[in-house]
Scaffold this motif. Structure first.
Motif, short mmCIF file in Angstrom:
data_model
loop_
_atom_site.label_atom_id
_atom_site.label_comp_id
_atom_site.label_asym_id
_atom_site.label_seq_id
_atom_site.Cartn_x
_atom_site.Cartn_y
_atom_site.Cartn_z
N TRP A 115 0.83 -1.22 0.00
CA TRP A 115 0.00 0.00 0.00
C TRP A 115 0.86 1.26 0.00
O TRP A 115 0.40 2.34 0.40
CB TRP A 115 -0.92 0.00 1.22
CG TRP A 115 -0.39 -0.76 2.39
CD1 TRP A 115 -0.69 -2.02 2.76
CD2 TRP A 115 0.58 -0.28 3.35
NE1 TRP A 115 0.02 -2.38 3.88
CE2 TRP A 115 0.79 -1.33 4.26
CE3 TRP A 115 1.27 0.90 3.51
CZ2 TRP A 115 1.68 -1.22 5.33
CZ3 TRP A 115 2.15 1.03 4.57
CH2 TRP A 115 2.36 -0.04 5.46
N ASN A 122 -5.81 2.27 2.69
CA ASN A 122 -6.01 0.97 3.35
C ASN A 122 -4.78 0.49 4.12
O ASN A 122 -4.73 -0.66 4.55
CB ASN A 122 -6.44 -0.08 2.33
CG ASN A 122 -5.40 -0.26 1.24
OD1 ASN A 122 -4.47 0.51 1.16
ND2 ASN A 122 -5.58 -1.27 0.42
N PRO A 154 -2.71 -0.35 7.13
CA PRO A 154 -3.18 -0.60 8.51
C PRO A 154 -2.55 0.38 9.50
O PRO A 154 -1.32 0.54 9.51
CB PRO A 154 -2.72 -2.03 8.79
CG PRO A 154 -1.60 -2.27 7.84
CD PRO A 154 -1.86 -1.44 6.64
N GLY A 196 0.52 -0.26 11.68
CA GLY A 196 1.08 -1.53 11.22
C GLY A 196 2.55 -1.32 10.86
O GLY A 196 3.10 -0.22 11.00
N TYR A 242 -3.34 6.63 11.59
CA TYR A 242 -4.77 6.24 11.61
C TYR A 242 -5.55 7.14 10.66
O TYR A 242 -5.39 8.35 10.68
CB TYR A 242 -5.28 6.38 13.04
CG TYR A 242 -6.76 6.15 13.21
CD1 TYR A 242 -7.36 4.98 12.77
CD2 TYR A 242 -7.54 7.10 13.85
CE1 TYR A 242 -8.71 4.77 12.95
CE2 TYR A 242 -8.89 6.90 14.04
CZ TYR A 242 -9.47 5.73 13.58
OH TYR A 242 -10.82 5.53 13.76
N ASN A 274 -8.72 2.20 8.58
CA ASN A 274 -7.60 1.27 8.64
C ASN A 274 -7.27 0.79 10.06
O ASN A 274 -6.17 0.33 10.31
CB ASN A 274 -6.36 1.89 8.00
CG ASN A 274 -5.91 3.14 8.71
OD1 ASN A 274 -6.60 3.64 9.59
ND2 ASN A 274 -4.75 3.65 8.35
N ALA A 275 -8.22 0.94 10.98
CA ALA A 275 -7.96 0.45 12.33
C ALA A 275 -9.27 0.20 13.05
O ALA A 275 -10.34 0.60 12.58
CB ALA A 275 -7.14 1.48 13.11
N ARG A 276 -9.16 -0.49 14.20
CA ARG A 276 -10.34 -0.69 15.03
C ARG A 276 -10.83 0.68 15.47
O ARG A 276 -10.03 1.47 15.99
CB ARG A 276 -9.96 -1.54 16.25
CG ARG A 276 -11.06 -2.47 16.72
CD ARG A 276 -10.47 -3.54 17.59
NE ARG A 276 -10.12 -3.01 18.90
CZ ARG A 276 -10.89 -3.11 19.98
NH1 ARG A 276 -12.05 -3.71 19.91
NH2 ARG A 276 -10.49 -2.62 21.13
N GLU A 336 -11.34 -4.11 13.04
CA GLU A 336 -10.32 -3.52 12.16
C GLU A 336 -10.56 -3.80 10.68
O GLU A 336 -10.37 -2.93 9.83
CB GLU A 336 -8.94 -4.04 12.57
CG GLU A 336 -7.82 -3.35 11.79
CD GLU A 336 -6.45 -3.84 12.18
OE1 GLU A 336 -6.33 -4.52 13.20
OE2 GLU A 336 -5.50 -3.55 11.45
N GLN A 337 -11.02 -5.03 10.40
CA GLN A 337 -11.13 -5.38 8.99
C GLN A 337 -12.16 -4.51 8.29
O GLN A 337 -13.21 -4.22 8.84
CB GLN A 337 -11.45 -6.87 8.77
CG GLN A 337 -12.71 -7.37 9.42
CD GLN A 337 -12.44 -7.91 10.81
OE1 GLN A 337 -11.54 -7.43 11.50
NE2 GLN A 337 -13.20 -8.88 11.23
N GLU A 338 -11.81 -4.15 7.08
CA GLU A 338 -12.66 -3.25 6.30
C GLU A 338 -14.02 -3.92 6.06
O GLU A 338 -14.08 -5.09 5.69
CB GLU A 338 -11.99 -2.92 4.98
CG GLU A 338 -12.63 -1.74 4.28
CD GLU A 338 -11.90 -1.38 3.01
OE1 GLU A 338 -10.68 -1.57 2.94
OE2 GLU A 338 -12.57 -0.90 2.10
#
Lengths: 331, 467
Positions: free
Chosen positions: A110, A141, A143, A146, A177, A210-212, A238-240
Motif C-alpha cells: 500500500w 487501506n 493498517p 502496522g 490512523y 484502517n484500524a479498530r 479492524e477489517q474493512e
C-alpha cells in the motif's frame, strides 16, 4: 661507441619498462576484480542511515508525502600495502567519483516510494558522507500503526581497481490512523408517531478505515419534553467492512391533551481510534424528523373502565328516579 | 616484511596508473523535483535529464570522442496504473541534441485531465520516464582530438587494451529510467441525482431518497447542508454518507409539512448542498428538490371539532323534530294507517285470498285515504301552529286547543266533505286542567277514532256486498 652502448642500454631499460607496464596492465585486466579484495585489499563500503525519530512518526495515509532523509556514509577500505598504493594513486590523480546506486526493490503493497536521487556521486576520499532522501505516500487501506517497510538495494560499481559494494537496507515506518466510517440508515429518517409511542431508528455503521474504530454518538439538544437516547458508542473491528448497529430512540412529550409537534434531531458521530483516543476523526451526522400527533391521556386511559362503570351506575339510578317520580305524578 | 609491503604498495600505485578510474560510460538520471503534487485539471512542470556527477545537477558537457549524442524522453508508466487518456505528459523538447551545447535535460510538464468516468479513480503513484541516451562514436582508436592526459599513441594502446576502441563508428543507445512520485490531491466531487417533483399533503412526514455518486478519487465522507426559504417546513439534512470512488448510494432528506386544512398547491424549493468532511467550506454538489404541498387535511383535532359540531347539528334537528311532533300531537292525533288496523288487516287478507283485484283496489283506496288524511293533518297542525306564533305565545307556555266558531267549523266540514270522503277525527280542543286528564282524553279520542274507523269499515263492507 660509448654513446651507442649507452643508447642500447637505455633502449633495453625502456623496452623492459614498457614490457613491465604492459604485463602489469594485462595482469590487472585479466585477474578478476571481484576477488581483488583478497589480493589487492581495496574496496568500497557504505552504510545507509536515517533518523529513527522521523521513521517513528506515523505517516498519514493518502494526505501526506513523507520524506525520510538518508545519509550515505562512504568509505574506502584497504589493507596496508597494494590496495593502499592503488587508492593513493587514484587520490593523487583525483579523477572519478564513487557512484552509489540506490534502488527501491520492495515495499509494503500500500506504499509508493521513490528515491530523490537514484545515483549518488560522492567525493573520492577515504571517507565521506552524502545526503539524499526517499519520498513515500501510502494508501488509505494501510493498517494504522502496522509495520510498513521499504527495502533499498544500494550498490557501488567497481572504481578502477577498487572493488564495488552492495547491500540491502530496510527502512521501517508506521502508517497513521485514517478514520473512515459509513453510516447507513436501515429505515427512513422520518417517522410519524403518537404521543405515547417511541420512534426507533437503527443506524448501521461500517468501518472503511484502517484500524479498530470506536464511534461516539451524541444527540443535539432537543426541545423541552422530548427525549432522545442514542447508543453511546459502537466499536468497529479492524477489517474493512465490519459493521455494527447503533439505535436512536425518540420519545415525544405525552402530556394530557392534543399534540402536534415535530422536531429535527441530529446525531453527531465521531470516529476515534479504539486503542488511542487521541486519534480523532472528523465528525459526521445523521438527521431525523419525528412528528408526534394525536391525543394523549397521559395515563388517564387506565381509569376509563372505572369511569364507564360509574357512568352506567349513575344512568341506572337516574332512570329509576325518573320512573318513581312519574308514578308519583300519575298517582 | 616491510620492504615487501612497500614493494606491493608501489605495485599498487603502478597498477592504478595502468588502470585509471574510467567513468566514460557512467551515467545517472534525475528528475527535479522527484516528487510532485497534482490535482485534477492542473499542470505541473519539472525537469528530467542526465545528472552531472560533479555538480549533482544538469550541466553542459562536451564529448569530443562522440560524433553525436541525443537524449530522447518518453513517459512509459503513469501513476496509479492509469492509462494515457487521463494524463498528458509533454517534453519540451522531447529530443535533446547534446552536441549543440544543450543541457542534458528537458522541461517536462504533466497534466491530469478530469476523468470522464470515475470507475478507475486515479490515486497517487509513480510516473516512469524512459530516457534513451544515444551515443554515436567516431574513431576511438585514433581520435581527431588530442586526449588531455596522453598522446594518441598511449590512447591507442589504451583503446586496444581497455577495449573501448571497438565502439568506433557505432551508434549505441543506452536506456535509463527515472521515477517521479506523483501524489494526486484529493479530488472531492459528487453528483446528486435529479429528484422528481414530490407531492405531499399537508401535515405529511416523509423521506425523499436522493441518489449521490462520488466522482472524486478517494473514499469520501459527504455531509449535507440544506438551504430553504420556507421556514415552516421542517427539514432534516440528508444523512452523511461515505462512498468509494464511483460508488452511488441513496441518502434521505426528511421533510415534515406543516398543518393546513386546505392547500391548492404550493411549491417549496429545497436546495441540498453536499460537501466533504475533509473540506467543509467547499460545496462539491448541489441539487434543488421541489416539493409541492396540495390537498385537504383533516387531522384528529379538526376532525373532532367537526364531529362535535355535526353531532350538535343532529341533536338540534332531532330536538326540533321531536318538539314539533309533540306539538302536533297536542293539536291533533296523527291518523293511523288504515291497512295496519287489525280488523282492516284481517279484511284485506281475506280479500287478497278471494279477489285479488278488489284487494288491490281497496288497498290503493286506503293508501289514498291515508295520504289525504295525513295531508289534512299536517295542514291543520301547521295552520294552528302558525296562528299560535302569530299570537306570539310565550315560549314554554302550553298550547291551548284552538276554539273555532261554529260557522268556521261548518265551513271546514263542508269543504272537507267535498274534497275528502273520509277524514281523521279532529281532536277536540279542551282546556287542559291537569296532565292526567289530558292523557285520559287522549286515550278516549283514540278509542273513538277506532270505533269510527270500524264503522267506516263496516259501511264499506256493506257497500261492497251491495254491489
Amino acid at each position: 661507441m660509448e654513446i651507442i652502448l649507452k643508447s642500447k642500454n637505455y633502449k633495453k631499460i625502456a623496452s623492459s619498462l614498457v614490457l613491465f607496464l604492459v604485463i602489469i596492465s594485462i595482469f590487472s585486466i585479466i585477474i578478476p576484480v571481484s576477488r581483488s579484495d583478497k589480493i589487492y585489499n581495496a574496496r568500497c563500503w557504505f552504510d545507509l542511515e536515517w533518523s529513527d525519530i522521523e521513521t517513528q512518526k506515523p505517516v498519514v495515509p493518502r494526505d501526506e508525502i513523507k520524506i525520510f532523509n538518508l545519509t550515505v556514509k562512504f568509505e574506502i577500505r584497504t589493507g596496508e600495502s597494494y590496495g593502499k598504493g592503488v587508492v593513493d594513486a587514484y587520490l593523487a590523480v583525483g579523477r572519478g567519483n564513487p557512484l552509489i546506486e540506490l534502488e527501491v526493490i520492495d515495499s509494503s503493497p500500500w506504499c509508493d516510494a521513490v528515491m530523490e536521487r537514484p545515483t549518488i556521486a560522492t567525493n573520492f576520499t577515504w571517507s565521506t558522507e552524502a545526503k539524499t532522501a526517499i519520498f513515500i505516500t501510502i494508501n488509505e487501506n494501510a493498517p494504522a500503526y502496522g509495520e510498513g517497510f521499504i527495502k533499498i538495494h544500494a550498490y557501488a560499481k567497481n572504481l578502477g581497481l577498487i572493488e564495488g559494494y552492495s547491500n540491502n537496507f530496510t527502512l521501517p515506518f508506521t502508517p497513521a490512523y485514517k478514520p473512515i466510517v459509513d453510516a447507513k440508515l436501515l429505515n427512513l429518517n422520518s417517522k410519524k408517531i403518537s404521543p405515547n409511542d417511541e420512534a426507533v431508528f437503527p443506524i448501521e455503521l461500517e468501518n472503511m478505515g484502517n484500524a479498530r474504530t470506536k464511534v461516539l454518538l451524541e444527540v443535539n439538544e432537543l426541545p423541552e419534553g422530548w427525549t432522545a437516547t442514542v447508543t453511546d458508542y459502537v466499536i468497529l473491528a479492524e477489517q474493512e467492512g465490519s459493521k455494527e448497529t447503533a439505535y436512536l430512540s425518540v420519545i415525544p412529550p405525552s402530556g394530557l391533551g392534543y399534540h402536534d409537534e415535530e422536531i429535527s434531531i441530529t446525531v453527531k458521530m465521531t470516529p476515534i481510534m479504539a486503542e488511542n483516543p487521541e486519534e480523532v476523526g472528523n465528525p459526521f451526522y445523521a438527521n431525523f424528523v419525528v412528528e408526534s400527533r394525536g391525543f394523549s391521556g397521559n395515563g388517564i386511559e387506565q381509569y376509563i373502565f372505572y369511569i364507564i362503570i360509574i357512568g352506567v351506575i349513575l344512568l341506572i339510578i337516574l332512570l329509576i328516579y325518573k320512573r318513581v317520580n312519574k308514578k308519583n305524578l300519575e298517582n | 616484511v616491510k620492504p615487501i609491503k612497500y614493494l606491493l604498495y608501489l605495485l599498487g600505485k603502478a597498477s592504478a596508473a595502468l588502470k585509471p578510474v574510467f567513468q566514460f560510460f557512467a551515467a545517472a538520471v534525475i528528475a527535479e523535483p522527484a516528487v510532485i503534487e497534482i490535482g485534477y485539471g492542473e499542470t505541473v512542470n519539472f525537469q528530467v535529464g542526465m545528472m552531472d556527477f560533479n555538480t549533482g545537477t544538469f550541466t553542459e558537457e562536451s564529448f569530443p570522442f562522440l560524433e553525436a549524442r541525443t537524449l530522447n524522453f518518453k513517459a512509459v508508466e503513469y501513476p496509479g496504473n492509469s492509462d494515457q487518456e487521463s494524463w498528458y505528459v509533454d517534453f519540451d523538447p522531447f529530443l535533446v541534441d547534446l552536441q549543440s551545447g544543450a543541457l542534458p535535460a528537458t522541461n517536462a510538464s504533466i497534466s491530469l485531465r478530469t476523468p470522464p468516468i470515475n470507475e478507475n479513480a486515479i490515486q497517487s503513484g509513480i510516473l516512469k520516464i524512459n530516457i534513451t541516451d544515444t551515443w554515436s562514436y567516431g574513431n576511438l582508436y585514433w581520435p581527431s582530438f588530442r586526449p588531455g592526459f596522453a598522446n594518441k599513441s598511449v590512447w591507442l594502446i589504451m583503446a586496444l587494451l581497455m577495449g573501448f576502441g571497438k565502439y568506433s563508428g557505432h551508434t549505441l543507445p543506452e536506456y535509463h529510467e527515472v521515477e517521479i512520485l506523483v501524489k494526486i490531491k484529493p479530488y472531492h466531487s459528487a453528483e446528486l441525482d435529479a429528484v422528481k417533483l414530490v407531492e405531499f399533503r399537508p401535515n405529511d412526514v416523509a423521506s425523499i431518497p436522493v441518489g449521490i455518486t462520488n466522482i472524486g478519487n478517494y473514499n469520501d465522507t459527504i455531509n449535507f447542508r440544506v438551504v430553504s426559504k420556507h421556514e415552516d417546513i421542517r427539514i432534516s439534512n440528508p444523512v452523511s454518507i461515505t462512498l468509494a470512488p464511483g460508488e452511488k448510494k441513496d441518502t434521505y432528506l426528511g421533510v415534515a409539512i406543516p398543518q393546513s386544512f386546505f392547500d391548492t398547491g404550493t411549491l417549496h424549493e429545497i436546495k441540498i448542498e453536499a460537501y466533504s468532511i475533509d473540506d467543509p467550506n467547499v460545496t462539491i454538489a448541489e441539487r434543488t428538490v421541489i416539493v409541492e404541498t396540495r390537498g385537504i387535511n383533516v387531522d384528529e383535532r379538526n376532525g373532532s371539532v367537526f364531529g362535535f359540531l355535526f353531532f350538535l347539528l343532529i341533536l338540534g334537528v332531532a330536538f326540533v323534530y321531536y318538539r314539533r311532533k309533540k306539538m302536533h300531537n297536542q293539536i291533533c292525533v296523527k291518523p293511523d294507517k288504515p291497512w295496519k288496523i287489525a280488523e282492516e288487516e284481517t279484511y284485506l287478507e281475506k280479500l287478497k285470498s278471494e279477489d285479488k283485484d278488489k284487494y288491490n283496489e281497496t288497498l290503493k283506496m286506503m293508501q289514498d285515504e291515508y295520504q289525504s288524511s295525513l295531508l289534512w293533518y299536517r295542514n291543520y297542525c301547521n295552520s294552528v301552529l302558525s296562528q299560535k306564533y302569530k299570537k306570539k305565545i310565550p315560549k314554554g307556555k302550553k298550547l291551548k286547543p284552538v276554539e273555532k266558531s261554529t260557522k268556521t267549523k261548518k265551513e271546514e266540514a263542508t269543504k272537507l266533505k267535498e274534497t275528502q270522503p273520509e277524514k281523521p277525527i279532529i281532536k277536540e280542543k279542551e282546556p287542559i286542567i291537569k296532565k292526567t286528564t289530558f292523557l285520559e282524553d287522549k286515550e278516549k279520542q283514540r278509542a273513538i277514532k277506532r270505533i269510527k274507523q270500524q264503522q267506516e269499515k263496516q259501511k264499506r263492507k256493506f257497500k261492497n256486498l251491495g254491489g
